[in-house]
Write a protein that holds these residues in place. Structure first.
Motif, mmCIF file in Angstrom:
data_model
loop_
_atom_site.group_PDB
_atom_site.id
_atom_site.type_symbol
_atom_site.label_atom_id
_atom_site.label_comp_id
_atom_site.label_asym_id
_atom_site.label_seq_id
_atom_site.Cartn_x
_atom_site.Cartn_y
_atom_site.Cartn_z
ATOM 1 N N SER A 269 0.895 -1.284 0.110
ATOM 2 C CA SER A 269 0.031 0.040 -0.049
ATOM 3 C C SER A 269 1.058 1.344 0.136
ATOM 4 C CB SER A 269 -0.771 -0.139 1.224
ATOM 5 O OG SER A 269 -1.840 -1.004 1.168
ATOM 6 N N PRO A 270 0.236 2.449 -0.626
ATOM 7 C CA PRO A 270 1.097 3.683 -0.499
ATOM 8 C C PRO A 270 1.342 4.256 1.131
ATOM 9 C CG PRO A 270 -0.890 3.832 -1.421
ATOM 10 C CD PRO A 270 -0.751 2.453 -1.315
ATOM 11 N N LEU A 271 2.371 4.916 1.423
ATOM 12 C CA LEU A 271 2.658 5.453 2.488
ATOM 13 C C LEU A 271 3.529 6.714 2.373
ATOM 14 C CD1 LEU A 271 2.820 4.736 5.674
ATOM 15 C CD2 LEU A 271 4.815 3.499 5.201
ATOM 16 N N LEU A 272 2.761 7.476 3.122
ATOM 17 C CA LEU A 272 3.515 8.880 3.089
ATOM 18 C C LEU A 272 4.278 9.018 4.179
ATOM 19 C CD1 LEU A 272 0.827 11.552 2.551
ATOM 20 C CD2 LEU A 272 2.408 10.887 0.954
ATOM 21 N N GLU A 273 5.699 9.374 3.964
ATOM 22 C CA GLU A 273 6.802 9.802 5.069
ATOM 23 C C GLU A 273 7.467 10.933 4.832
ATOM 24 O OE1 GLU A 273 9.345 6.405 5.513
ATOM 25 O OE2 GLU A 273 8.105 4.863 5.788
ATOM 26 N N CYS A 274 7.946 11.791 5.936
ATOM 27 C CA CYS A 274 8.264 12.762 5.830
ATOM 28 C C CYS A 274 9.817 12.997 5.717
ATOM 29 C CB CYS A 274 8.184 13.600 7.099
ATOM 30 S SG CYS A 274 9.114 15.320 7.313
ATOM 31 N N VAL A 275 10.400 13.644 4.523
ATOM 32 C CA VAL A 275 11.587 13.420 4.384
ATOM 33 C C VAL A 275 12.501 14.611 4.744
ATOM 34 C CG1 VAL A 275 13.596 13.578 2.269
ATOM 35 C CG2 VAL A 275 11.273 12.234 1.933
ATOM 36 N N HIS A 276 11.870 15.640 4.791
ATOM 37 C CA HIS A 276 12.348 16.908 5.048
ATOM 38 C C HIS A 276 11.425 18.203 5.749
ATOM 39 C CE1 HIS A 276 15.300 20.369 5.416
ATOM 40 N NE2 HIS A 276 14.307 21.086 4.634
ATOM 41 N N ALA A 277 11.638 18.897 6.790
ATOM 42 C CA ALA A 277 10.682 19.817 7.325
ATOM 43 C C ALA A 277 11.753 20.811 8.131
ATOM 44 C CB ALA A 277 9.744 19.139 8.249
ATOM 45 N N SER A 278 11.391 22.064 7.328
ATOM 46 C CA SER A 278 12.512 23.087 8.002
ATOM 47 C C SER A 278 11.884 24.538 7.906
ATOM 48 C CB SER A 278 13.658 23.375 7.324
ATOM 49 O OG SER A 278 13.405 23.769 5.790
ATOM 50 N N ALA A 279 12.440 25.538 8.731
ATOM 51 C CA ALA A 279 11.833 26.988 8.643
ATOM 52 C C ALA A 279 13.291 27.770 8.763
ATOM 53 C CB ALA A 279 11.082 27.240 9.899
ATOM 54 N N VAL A 280 13.608 28.450 7.569
ATOM 55 C CA VAL A 280 14.795 29.301 7.406
ATOM 56 C C VAL A 280 14.478 30.809 7.276
ATOM 57 C CG1 VAL A 280 16.879 29.468 6.084
ATOM 58 C CG2 VAL A 280 16.006 27.259 6.226
ATOM 59 N N THR B 124 14.367 34.356 6.120
ATOM 60 C CA THR B 124 14.725 35.141 4.825
ATOM 61 C C THR B 124 15.111 36.547 5.042
ATOM 62 O OG1 THR B 124 12.548 35.390 4.342
ATOM 63 C CG2 THR B 124 13.765 33.257 3.498
ATOM 64 N N GLY B 125 15.336 36.920 6.377
ATOM 65 C CA GLY B 125 15.499 38.260 6.663
ATOM 66 C C GLY B 125 14.440 38.908 7.483
ATOM 67 N N GLY B 126 14.635 39.598 8.674
ATOM 68 C CA GLY B 126 13.664 40.411 9.243
ATOM 69 C C GLY B 126 12.627 39.201 9.802
ATOM 70 N N ASP B 127 11.463 39.394 9.883
ATOM 71 C CA ASP B 127 10.638 38.181 10.644
ATOM 72 C C ASP B 127 9.903 37.472 9.513
ATOM 73 O OD1 ASP B 127 9.106 40.184 9.338
ATOM 74 O OD2 ASP B 127 7.900 40.611 11.141
ATOM 75 N N HIS B 128 10.551 37.488 8.616
ATOM 76 C CA HIS B 128 10.152 36.419 7.447
ATOM 77 C C HIS B 128 11.209 35.141 7.372
ATOM 78 C CE1 HIS B 128 8.010 40.069 6.123
ATOM 79 N NE2 HIS B 128 7.377 39.337 4.873
ATOM 80 N N HIS B 129 10.020 34.109 7.215
ATOM 81 C CA HIS B 129 10.748 32.753 7.169
ATOM 82 C C HIS B 129 10.252 31.791 5.923
ATOM 83 C CE1 HIS B 129 11.052 34.286 11.335
ATOM 84 N NE2 HIS B 129 12.126 33.486 11.524
ATOM 85 N N LYS B 130 11.093 31.234 5.088
ATOM 86 C CA LYS B 130 10.540 30.001 4.405
ATOM 87 C C LYS B 130 10.532 28.819 5.159
ATOM 88 C CE LYS B 130 13.129 28.425 1.193
ATOM 89 N NZ LYS B 130 14.069 28.393 0.090
ATOM 90 N N VAL B 131 9.211 28.347 5.015
ATOM 91 C CA VAL B 131 9.060 26.936 5.455
ATOM 92 C C VAL B 131 8.688 25.858 4.458
ATOM 93 C CG1 VAL B 131 7.222 25.636 7.025
ATOM 94 C CG2 VAL B 131 7.705 28.181 7.406
ATOM 95 N N THR B 132 9.489 24.800 4.310
ATOM 96 C CA THR B 132 9.529 24.060 3.550
ATOM 97 C C THR B 132 9.055 22.548 4.156
ATOM 98 O OG1 THR B 132 11.353 25.135 2.478
ATOM 99 C CG2 THR B 132 10.904 22.663 1.761
ATOM 100 N N LEU B 133 8.278 21.547 3.402
ATOM 101 C CA LEU B 133 7.899 20.385 3.558
ATOM 102 C C LEU B 133 8.089 19.542 2.474
ATOM 103 C CD1 LEU B 133 6.562 18.230 5.482
ATOM 104 C CD2 LEU B 133 4.492 19.108 4.802
ATOM 105 N N VAL B 134 8.893 18.318 2.714
ATOM 106 C CA VAL B 134 9.067 17.130 1.659
ATOM 107 C C VAL B 134 8.522 16.017 2.202
ATOM 108 C CG1 VAL B 134 10.658 16.369 0.337
ATOM 109 C CG2 VAL B 134 11.100 18.830 0.781
#
Length: 212
Positions: free
Chosen positions: A85-96, A98-108
């Motif tokens: 059966s298909p199965l979702l798993e997390c490969v990567h999750a981060s919050a970086v 980008t300057g000031g109070d802004h952040h790039k959030v990534t989920l893979v």
């Protein structure tokens, strides 16, 4: 007819049309913003239960009192079904930042199962299976600058349609079993963001990232 101010009786079709239109807009907005799916049905009319006849369930499954007994006969087959059966798993999750109070959030996330999330090409062609849905939950005070809180991002292939590293032919779509979702968030250090990816056939992945 009898007009009753408490509801029921005769109603204006013009009034009904406005309510139907408003309901359709609300339903679309809830789905796009929160991933909410609304379904309506009648289960009972007075003392009469209106369950209907589920032909697929009735002919594809033993009666409930005999279900456990039947399942005990095929443990290996049931394990095989679970393993492919298909199965979702997390490969990567981060919050970086980008300057000031802004952040790039990534989920893979990746489908590590044998079968694709859509299970069959026929289901894919008929669009009978909803794609992977990604969602971000923000704490109080944080705001979403870019991206949607809830977004449907399509289907993921499984290992059944992926070539191995020792294949003699190349694979032009090496990452079809993975997906990446990105958001830009305004928040303060220490804010905890909750990320979710879910699929009706491949399960749910929940992770948290903290802004720094």
């Amino acid at each position: 007819g009898v007009r009753d101010y408490r509801g029921g009786g005769r109603q204006s079709a013009r009034e009904t049309a406005v309510r139907v239109a408003a309901g359709a807009i609300a339903k679309k907005w809830l789905h796009e913003k929160y991933g909410t799916v609304i379904r309506g049905y009648m289960s009972q009319l007075g003392p009469v239960e209106i369950g209907g006849w589920d032909r697929m369930y009735a002919f594809g499954n033993p009666p409930l009192p005999f279900l456990e007994k039947e399942l005990k006969r095929f443990p290996k087959w049931l394990l095989w079904q679970a393993l492919i059966s298909p199965l979702l798993e997390c490969v990567h999750a981060s919050a970086v930042s980008t300057g000031g109070d802004h952040h790039k959030v990534t989920l893979v996330v990746q489908n590590t199962g044998w079968l694709p999330t859509y299970l069959s090409k026929r289901a894919l062609a008929r669009k009978t299976v909803r794609g992977v849905v990604a969602e971000i939950a923000l704490p109080e005070g944080a705001t979403l600058v870019q991206g949607k809180r809830v977004i449907e991002v399509g289907q993921l292939e499984g290992r059944a349609y992926k070539h191995t590293g020792i294949s003699f032919w190349g694979d032009a779509h090496t990452t079809e079993d993975r997906l990446k979702v990105e958001w830009v968030v305004r928040g303060k250090p220490g804010d905890l963001l909750k990320l979710t990816a879910r699929h009706e056939r491949a399960g749910v992945v929940r992770v948290s990232v903290t802004l720094t």
